[in-house]
Design a protein around this motif. Structure first.
Motif, PDB file in Angstrom:
ATOM      1  N   LEU A 126     -17.947  62.907 -10.502  1.00  0.00           N
ATOM      2  CA  LEU A 126     -16.676  63.231  -9.837  1.00  0.00           C
ATOM      3  C   LEU A 126     -16.416  62.417  -8.576  1.00  0.00           C
ATOM      4  O   LEU A 126     -15.300  62.409  -8.085  1.00  0.00           O
ATOM      5  N   GLY A 127     -17.421  61.780  -8.031  1.00  0.00           N
ATOM      6  CA  GLY A 127     -17.235  60.997  -6.813  1.00  0.00           C
ATOM      7  C   GLY A 127     -17.975  61.575  -5.629  1.00  0.00           C
ATOM      8  O   GLY A 127     -18.676  62.580  -5.718  1.00  0.00           O
ATOM      9  N   GLU A 128     -17.772  60.915  -4.494  1.00  0.00           N
ATOM     10  CA  GLU A 128     -18.504  61.252  -3.275  1.00  0.00           C
ATOM     11  C   GLU A 128     -17.827  62.358  -2.462  1.00  0.00           C
ATOM     12  O   GLU A 128     -18.472  63.077  -1.711  1.00  0.00           O
ATOM     13  N   HIS A 129     -16.505  62.505  -2.581  1.00  0.00           N
ATOM     14  CA  HIS A 129     -15.732  63.525  -1.860  1.00  0.00           C
ATOM     15  C   HIS A 129     -14.876  64.275  -2.874  1.00  0.00           C
ATOM     16  O   HIS A 129     -14.310  63.663  -3.778  1.00  0.00           O
ATOM     17  N   LEU A 130     -14.751  65.591  -2.696  1.00  0.00           N
ATOM     18  CA  LEU A 130     -13.979  66.413  -3.631  1.00  0.00           C
ATOM     19  C   LEU A 130     -13.056  67.359  -2.886  1.00  0.00           C
ATOM     20  O   LEU A 130     -13.395  67.835  -1.801  1.00  0.00           O
ATOM     21  N   ILE A 131     -11.915  67.657  -3.493  1.00  0.00           N
ATOM     22  CA  ILE A 131     -11.038  68.710  -2.999  1.00  0.00           C
ATOM     23  C   ILE A 131     -11.437  69.981  -3.747  1.00  0.00           C
ATOM     24  O   ILE A 131     -11.506  69.997  -4.969  1.00  0.00           O
ATOM     25  N   VAL A 132     -11.683  71.047  -3.006  1.00  0.00           N
ATOM     26  CA  VAL A 132     -12.111  72.311  -3.613  1.00  0.00           C
ATOM     27  C   VAL A 132     -10.873  73.050  -4.120  1.00  0.00           C
ATOM     28  O   VAL A 132     -10.082  73.553  -3.331  1.00  0.00           O
ATOM     29  N   ASP A 133     -10.711  73.078  -5.438  1.00  0.00           N
ATOM     30  CA  ASP A 133      -9.547  73.738  -6.034  1.00  0.00           C
ATOM     31  C   ASP A 133      -9.928  74.820  -7.042  1.00  0.00           C
ATOM     32  O   ASP A 133      -9.072  75.376  -7.726  1.00  0.00           O
ATOM     33  N   ARG A 134     -11.227  75.116  -7.115  1.00  0.00           N
ATOM     34  CA  ARG A 134     -11.756  76.123  -8.035  1.00  0.00           C
ATOM     35  C   ARG A 134     -13.223  76.349  -7.676  1.00  0.00           C
ATOM     36  O   ARG A 134     -13.803  75.547  -6.939  1.00  0.00           O
ATOM     37  N   PRO A 135     -13.848  77.395  -8.202  1.00  0.00           N
ATOM     38  CA  PRO A 135     -15.288  77.543  -7.990  1.00  0.00           C
ATOM     39  C   PRO A 135     -16.012  76.341  -8.599  1.00  0.00           C
ATOM     40  O   PRO A 135     -15.640  75.853  -9.665  1.00  0.00           O
ATOM     41  N   LEU A 136     -17.020  75.848  -7.905  1.00  0.00           N
ATOM     42  CA  LEU A 136     -17.729  74.645  -8.359  1.00  0.00           C
ATOM     43  C   LEU A 136     -19.229  74.869  -8.392  1.00  0.00           C
ATOM     44  O   LEU A 136     -19.798  75.448  -7.471  1.00  0.00           O
ATOM     45  N   ARG A 137     -19.845  74.388  -9.450  1.00  0.00           N
ATOM     46  CA  ARG A 137     -21.308  74.307  -9.542  1.00  0.00           C
ATOM     47  C   ARG A 137     -21.596  72.839  -9.817  1.00  0.00           C
ATOM     48  O   ARG A 137     -21.341  72.339 -10.914  1.00  0.00           O
ATOM     49  N   LEU A 138     -22.083  72.151  -8.799  1.00  0.00           N
ATOM     50  CA  LEU A 138     -22.222  70.704  -8.843  1.00  0.00           C
ATOM     51  C   LEU A 138     -23.682  70.272  -8.793  1.00  0.00           C
ATOM     52  O   LEU A 138     -24.528  70.983  -8.262  1.00  0.00           O
ATOM     53  N   THR A 139     -23.907  69.088  -9.297  1.00  0.00           N
ATOM     54  CA  THR A 139     -25.210  68.451  -9.166  1.00  0.00           C
ATOM     55  C   THR A 139     -25.039  67.278  -8.215  1.00  0.00           C
ATOM     56  O   THR A 139     -24.116  66.471  -8.378  1.00  0.00           O
ATOM     57  N   ALA A 140     -25.888  67.199  -7.211  1.00  0.00           N
ATOM     58  CA  ALA A 140     -25.861  66.068  -6.277  1.00  0.00           C
ATOM     59  C   ALA A 140     -26.638  64.924  -6.911  1.00  0.00           C
ATOM     60  O   ALA A 140     -27.746  65.115  -7.402  1.00  0.00           O
ATOM     61  N   ARG A 141     -26.051  63.742  -6.906  1.00  0.00           N
ATOM     62  CA  ARG A 141     -26.717  62.563  -7.461  1.00  0.00           C
ATOM     63  C   ARG A 141     -27.171  61.667  -6.316  1.00  0.00           C
ATOM     64  O   ARG A 141     -26.406  61.350  -5.413  1.00  0.00           O
ATOM     65  N   TYR A 142     -28.432  61.294  -6.379  1.00  0.00           N
ATOM     66  CA  TYR A 142     -29.036  60.418  -5.378  1.00  0.00           C
ATOM     67  C   TYR A 142     -29.601  59.187  -6.065  1.00  0.00           C
ATOM     68  O   TYR A 142     -29.954  59.229  -7.234  1.00  0.00           O
ATOM     69  N   GLN A 143     -29.668  58.108  -5.312  1.00  0.00           N
ATOM     70  CA  GLN A 143     -30.306  56.884  -5.803  1.00  0.00           C
ATOM     71  C   GLN A 143     -31.423  56.542  -4.825  1.00  0.00           C
ATOM     72  O   GLN A 143     -31.206  56.476  -3.613  1.00  0.00           O
ATOM     73  N   ARG A 144     -32.607  56.331  -5.346  1.00  0.00           N
ATOM     74  CA  ARG A 144     -33.754  56.038  -4.486  1.00  0.00           C
ATOM     75  C   ARG A 144     -33.613  54.628  -3.926  1.00  0.00           C
ATOM     76  O   ARG A 144     -33.360  53.680  -4.649  1.00  0.00           O
ATOM     77  N   ASP A 145     -33.781  54.503  -2.617  1.00  0.00           N
ATOM     78  CA  ASP A 145     -33.646  53.226  -1.918  1.00  0.00           C
ATOM     79  C   ASP A 145     -35.015  52.820  -1.365  1.00  0.00           C
ATOM     80  O   ASP A 145     -35.589  53.514  -0.535  1.00  0.00           O
ATOM     81  N   TYR A 146     -35.504  51.696  -1.865  1.00  0.00           N
ATOM     82  CA  TYR A 146     -36.824  51.196  -1.457  1.00  0.00           C
ATOM     83  C   TYR A 146     -36.725  50.053  -0.444  1.00  0.00           C
ATOM     84  O   TYR A 146     -37.697  49.355  -0.219  1.00  0.00           O
ATOM     85  N   THR A 147     -35.566  49.869   0.183  1.00  0.00           N
ATOM     86  CA  THR A 147     -35.377  48.765   1.125  1.00  0.00           C
ATOM     87  C   THR A 147     -36.441  48.773   2.218  1.00  0.00           C
ATOM     88  O   THR A 147     -37.004  47.722   2.543  1.00  0.00           O
ATOM     89  N   GLY A 148     -36.732  49.926   2.768  1.00  0.00           N
ATOM     90  CA  GLY A 148     -37.754  50.021   3.819  1.00  0.00           C
ATOM     91  C   GLY A 148     -39.128  49.620   3.308  1.00  0.00           C
ATOM     92  O   GLY A 148     -39.887  48.939   4.003  1.00  0.00           O
ATOM     93  N   LEU A 149     -39.448  50.006   2.076  1.00  0.00           N
ATOM     94  CA  LEU A 149     -40.737  49.650   1.487  1.00  0.00           C
ATOM     95  C   LEU A 149     -40.824  48.137   1.284  1.00  0.00           C
ATOM     96  O   LEU A 149     -41.830  47.513   1.615  1.00  0.00           O
ATOM     97  N   PHE A 150     -39.753  47.543   0.752  1.00  0.00           N
ATOM     98  CA  PHE A 150     -39.741  46.093   0.545  1.00  0.00           C
ATOM     99  C   PHE A 150     -39.852  45.346   1.869  1.00  0.00           C
ATOM    100  O   PHE A 150     -40.550  44.332   1.962  1.00  0.00           O
TER     101      PHE A 150
END
Length: 179
Positions: A126-150
């Motif tokens: 659905l994207g990074e920002h949402l308008i709340v127009d109904r009850p929502l049960r969402l899953t947060a999606r993350y991407q692992r960033d190894y920049t610091g490790l590299f």
């Protein structure tokens, strides 16, 4: 809103100069995931219980806003391969409000970070920002960033090569001084 009208008390006849005590239910459940929340007496006050001086006929209106329950979970795969779902946000948000992005999560300080990329509902991104127009049960999606490790690995390699070079230079100078 009929639900809101039933939650108001204090109406009736009062003598001039009397104080009328009016009250409105602060929260009215509509369903399991929807509720109305008291906002204000129109043009008067944001307190749900108020005393009003009666010096003329008055009509007070309780203003309510609809809120929806929003739940955000973060799935995590354990070392045994099982997926554990952790609730990272649960609250009621006012209808048409903005659900913003979530903060990044540090896995290993300065080395590995999970970057928030957006929300998903029933497998649909659905994207990074949402308008709340109904009850929502969402899953947060993350991407692992190894920049610091590299960066840490690169720094280690550079330092290792530097020390190796310095060591060879010192050895050559030492052998030159002996001759």
């Amino acid at each position: 809103m009929q639900e809101a009208e039933r939650s108001v008390t204090g109406s009736g006849w009062y003598k001039e100069g009397e104080k009328a005590k009016v009250s409105a239910e602060p929260v009215i459940p509509v369903s399991d995931n929807v509720r109305l929340v008291f906002v204000e007496w129109a043009g008067l006050s944001s307190k749900s219980i108020e005393e009003v001086l009666v010096n003329s006929p008055k009509e007070l209106k309780a203003i309510y806003k609809r809120q929806y329950r929003v739940i955000v979970i973060k799935p995590e795969i354990t070392t045994s391969g099982l997926t554990v779902k952790t609730i990272i946000f649960e609250d009621y948000l006012i209808e048409n409000s903005l659900l913003s992005s979530l903060p990044d999560i540090t896995v290993v300080p300065l080395i590995i970070v999970d970057r928030f990329v957006g929300y998903e509902e029933s497998g649909r991104f659905l994207g990074e920002h949402l308008i709340v127009d109904r009850p929502l049960r969402l899953t947060a999606r993350y991407q692992r960033d190894y920049t610091g490790l590299f960066a840490l690995i690169a720094l280690s390699v550079v330092l290792g090569l530097s020390f190796s070079y310095i060591g060879r230079v010192c050895l050559r100078r030492g052998s030159l001084n002996r001759q």
